[in-house]
Design a protein around this motif. Structure first.
Motif, mmCIF file in Angstrom:
data_model
loop_
_atom_site.group_PDB
_atom_site.id
_atom_site.type_symbol
_atom_site.label_atom_id
_atom_site.label_comp_id
_atom_site.label_asym_id
_atom_site.label_seq_id
_atom_site.Cartn_x
_atom_site.Cartn_y
_atom_site.Cartn_z
ATOM 1 N N GLY A 1 6.706 9.979 -0.366
ATOM 2 C CA GLY A 1 6.335 8.596 -0.629
ATOM 3 C C GLY A 1 7.507 7.646 -0.448
ATOM 4 N N LEU A 2 8.676 8.026 -0.965
ATOM 5 C CA LEU A 2 9.873 7.191 -0.804
ATOM 6 C C LEU A 2 10.268 7.072 0.664
ATOM 7 C CD1 LEU A 2 12.015 8.529 -3.799
ATOM 8 C CD2 LEU A 2 10.779 6.361 -3.678
ATOM 9 N N ARG A 3 10.136 8.178 1.375
ATOM 10 C CA ARG A 3 10.449 8.148 2.814
ATOM 11 C C ARG A 3 9.518 7.210 3.563
ATOM 12 N NH1 ARG A 3 8.097 13.021 5.809
ATOM 13 N NH2 ARG A 3 6.302 11.627 5.500
ATOM 14 N N ASP A 4 8.224 7.272 3.251
ATOM 15 C CA ASP A 4 7.243 6.453 3.968
ATOM 16 C C ASP A 4 7.490 4.964 3.741
ATOM 17 O OD1 ASP A 4 6.170 8.805 4.813
ATOM 18 O OD2 ASP A 4 4.351 8.701 3.602
ATOM 19 N N VAL A 5 7.822 4.600 2.523
ATOM 20 C CA VAL A 5 8.123 3.194 2.235
ATOM 21 C C VAL A 5 9.347 2.748 3.030
ATOM 22 C CG1 VAL A 5 8.843 1.548 0.456
ATOM 23 C CG2 VAL A 5 7.086 3.244 -0.060
ATOM 24 N N ALA A 6 10.378 3.588 3.050
ATOM 25 C CA ALA A 6 11.607 3.239 3.770
ATOM 26 C C ALA A 6 11.346 3.094 5.265
ATOM 27 C CB ALA A 6 12.682 4.301 3.514
ATOM 28 N N MET A 7 10.526 3.970 5.833
ATOM 29 C CA MET A 7 10.235 3.883 7.268
ATOM 30 C C MET A 7 9.452 2.623 7.594
ATOM 31 S SD MET A 7 9.551 7.768 8.664
ATOM 32 C CE MET A 7 7.970 7.948 7.824
ATOM 33 N N LEU A 8 8.455 2.299 6.799
ATOM 34 C CA LEU A 8 7.663 1.098 7.058
ATOM 35 C C LEU A 8 8.505 -0.160 6.890
ATOM 36 C CD1 LEU A 8 4.269 2.030 5.350
ATOM 37 C CD2 LEU A 8 4.699 1.744 7.796
ATOM 38 N N GLU A 9 9.310 -0.194 5.846
ATOM 39 C CA GLU A 9 10.180 -1.350 5.639
ATOM 40 C C GLU A 9 11.130 -1.528 6.823
ATOM 41 O OE1 GLU A 9 10.268 -3.741 3.545
ATOM 42 O OE2 GLU A 9 9.840 -3.125 1.489
ATOM 43 N N LEU A 10 11.698 -0.435 7.303
ATOM 44 C CA LEU A 10 12.664 -0.529 8.386
ATOM 45 C C LEU A 10 11.994 -0.919 9.703
ATOM 46 C CD1 LEU A 10 15.718 -0.221 8.630
ATOM 47 C CD2 LEU A 10 15.364 2.131 9.399
ATOM 48 N N LEU A 11 10.816 -0.371 9.967
ATOM 49 C CA LEU A 11 10.091 -0.732 11.193
ATOM 50 C C LEU A 11 9.785 -2.227 11.219
ATOM 51 C CD1 LEU A 11 7.557 2.221 11.610
ATOM 52 C CD2 LEU A 11 9.350 1.590 13.225
ATOM 53 N N TYR A 12 9.273 -2.739 10.113
ATOM 54 C CA TYR A 12 8.903 -4.157 10.077
ATOM 55 C C TYR A 12 10.133 -5.059 10.011
ATOM 56 C CZ TYR A 12 6.954 -8.567 8.356
ATOM 57 O OH TYR A 12 6.640 -9.896 8.199
ATOM 58 N N ALA A 13 11.167 -4.619 9.311
ATOM 59 C CA ALA A 13 12.369 -5.459 9.159
ATOM 60 C C ALA A 13 13.144 -5.593 10.464
ATOM 61 C CB ALA A 13 13.275 -4.872 8.082
ATOM 62 N N ALA B 1 0.839 -1.203 0.000
ATOM 63 C CA ALA B 1 0.000 0.000 0.000
ATOM 64 C C ALA B 1 0.872 1.251 0.000
ATOM 65 C CB ALA B 1 -0.917 -0.004 1.220
ATOM 66 N N ALA B 2 1.966 1.228 0.761
ATOM 67 C CA ALA B 2 2.872 2.375 0.797
ATOM 68 C C ALA B 2 3.594 2.538 -0.533
ATOM 69 C CB ALA B 2 3.874 2.209 1.935
ATOM 70 N N VAL B 3 3.992 1.414 -1.137
ATOM 71 C CA VAL B 3 4.671 1.471 -2.439
ATOM 72 C C VAL B 3 3.746 2.043 -3.497
ATOM 73 C CG1 VAL B 3 5.671 0.080 -4.278
ATOM 74 C CG2 VAL B 3 6.264 -0.406 -1.895
ATOM 75 N N ALA B 4 2.477 1.619 -3.472
ATOM 76 C CA ALA B 4 1.504 2.130 -4.439
ATOM 77 C C ALA B 4 1.324 3.639 -4.277
ATOM 78 C CB ALA B 4 0.167 1.413 -4.263
ATOM 79 N N ALA B 5 1.308 4.099 -3.017
ATOM 80 C CA ALA B 5 1.141 5.525 -2.771
ATOM 81 C C ALA B 5 2.366 6.321 -3.206
ATOM 82 C CB ALA B 5 0.856 5.772 -1.296
ATOM 83 N N ALA B 6 3.511 5.642 -3.330
ATOM 84 C CA ALA B 6 4.755 6.314 -3.710
ATOM 85 C C ALA B 6 5.019 6.231 -5.208
ATOM 86 C CB ALA B 6 5.930 5.706 -2.946
ATOM 87 N N ASP B 7 4.038 5.784 -5.976
ATOM 88 C CA ASP B 7 4.222 5.634 -7.420
ATOM 89 C C ASP B 7 4.574 6.935 -8.120
ATOM 90 O OD1 ASP B 7 4.117 2.995 -7.866
ATOM 91 O OD2 ASP B 7 2.024 2.890 -8.488
ATOM 92 N N ASP B 8 4.170 8.048 -7.501
ATOM 93 C CA ASP B 8 4.466 9.332 -8.145
ATOM 94 C C ASP B 8 5.923 9.736 -7.980
ATOM 95 O OD1 ASP B 8 4.489 9.822 -5.469
ATOM 96 O OD2 ASP B 8 3.035 11.466 -5.499
#
Length: 315
Positions: free
Chosen positions: A150-162, A138-145
């Protein structure tokens, strides 16, 4: 920034109590280097204790004894406080009385013999592996632009879960704390305890996109070394991260509404379900006690029981 003392004689406490409380708060801030939230919680609990002692007619720290502490905790129970709250306040009392004795403000540590109430701890819901994948998607889809946010949000979510790091640890990371070649990040946990946490290739890719394409768009001359920046170029705050997690979770059908701490629980649960040993997970999460990490085995067992009940014909 040092927190200003919140206790004054005008707050309703005897002067000796108020002065000691102000000095204790300064100790928590300057010597123990606790977060502002933790300092507020400790000070509030000790204020409650001193107020109770004052109602009993006490005016000096040396007058507070084990009976006073037990009376205070019993009052918490009779007023309907949760076991977790009573356990936390018991800890706050013991830390305070130990400090008072150690610094000569009291002749003995009144809380040394105080029994620790057993808190009934319930962990929040966790995501299934497929739900965690859909959260990131969902975060990646929102960062399609290709936007920096958007890139920051994907990186934060990936890092939190990883990594399973705390949200406070996430926002405190500096660029130099990330070793992209070794796929590890240095974080500072409670009490400024340092540890190194590994992350996987998906998080490494997301961090690469953010650092190489996104961060430079948000950075300002005064941004400093912060890894993750807010829209105005300063270090991102915890509230913004919590808002992001809740917003993206809402886009995952059927997923429980969890925040960053729920992602931490999710990461721990998935590690244990995948075969990681408790000691390794303890080090990754930065738990001081292995007993805290063992709580996650209960979550895994509960999920196993539910799966068994749904799937076995003679369950």
């Amino acid at each position: 920034m040092d927190a200003e003392p919140t206790a004054t004689p005008e707050a309703g406490l005897p002067e000796a109590f108020a002065v000691a409380l102000g000095e204790y708060e300064r100790h928590l801030v300057s010597e123990r280097d606790l977060t502002a939230h933790t300092v507020r919680a400790y000070v509030a609990d000790v204020t409650s204790l001193l107020d109770h002692a004052h109602r009993l007619g006490l005016t000096r720290l040396e007058d507070i004894d084990l009976r006073t502490l037990r009376s205070w905790l019993a009052r918490q129970q009779t007023t309907g406080k949760a076991r977790t709250t009573i356990a936390r306040r018991s800890t706050a009392a013991r830390v305070f009385t130990a400090w008072a004795a150690r610094t000569g403000r009291a002749p003995a540590d009144a809380g040394a013999s105080l029994a620790r109430p057993k808190a009934h701890r319930e962990l929040p819901p966790v995501l299934r592996a497929d739900e965690a994948s859909r959260l990131i998607a969902a975060a990646v889809a929102a960062a399609d632009d290709g936007s920096a946010v958007g890139l920051r949000d994907v990186a934060m979510l990936e890092l939190l879960y990883a990594t399973g790091i705390r949200v406070g640890e996430l926002v405190g990371i500096d660029v130099d704390d990330v070793d992209r070649e070794r796929c590890v990040v240095r974080v500072f946990g409670k009490g400024r305890k340092e540890r190194t946490v590994p992350f996987g290739r998906p998080a490494a890719r997301a961090l690469g996109f953010w650092l190489e394409q996104g961060r430079r768009e948000l950075a300002r001359p005064d941004s400093g070394p912060a890894l993750f920046l807010g829209a105005r170029g300063g270090r991102i705050d915890q509230r913004a991260v919590r808002t992001l997690v809740h917003r993206r979770i809402a886009e995952v059908p059927g997923a429980p509404d969890i925040g960053p701490h729920g992602l931490r629980h999710t990461a721990a649960t998935h590690l244990l379900e995948g075969g990681a040993d408790l000691r390794s997970v303890q080090e990754l999460l930065g738990h001081a006690s292995l007993a805290t990490t063992q709580l996650y085995t209960h979550v895994s067992t509960d999920r196993l029981r539910r799966a068994y009940a749904q799937a076995h014909p003679r369950a």
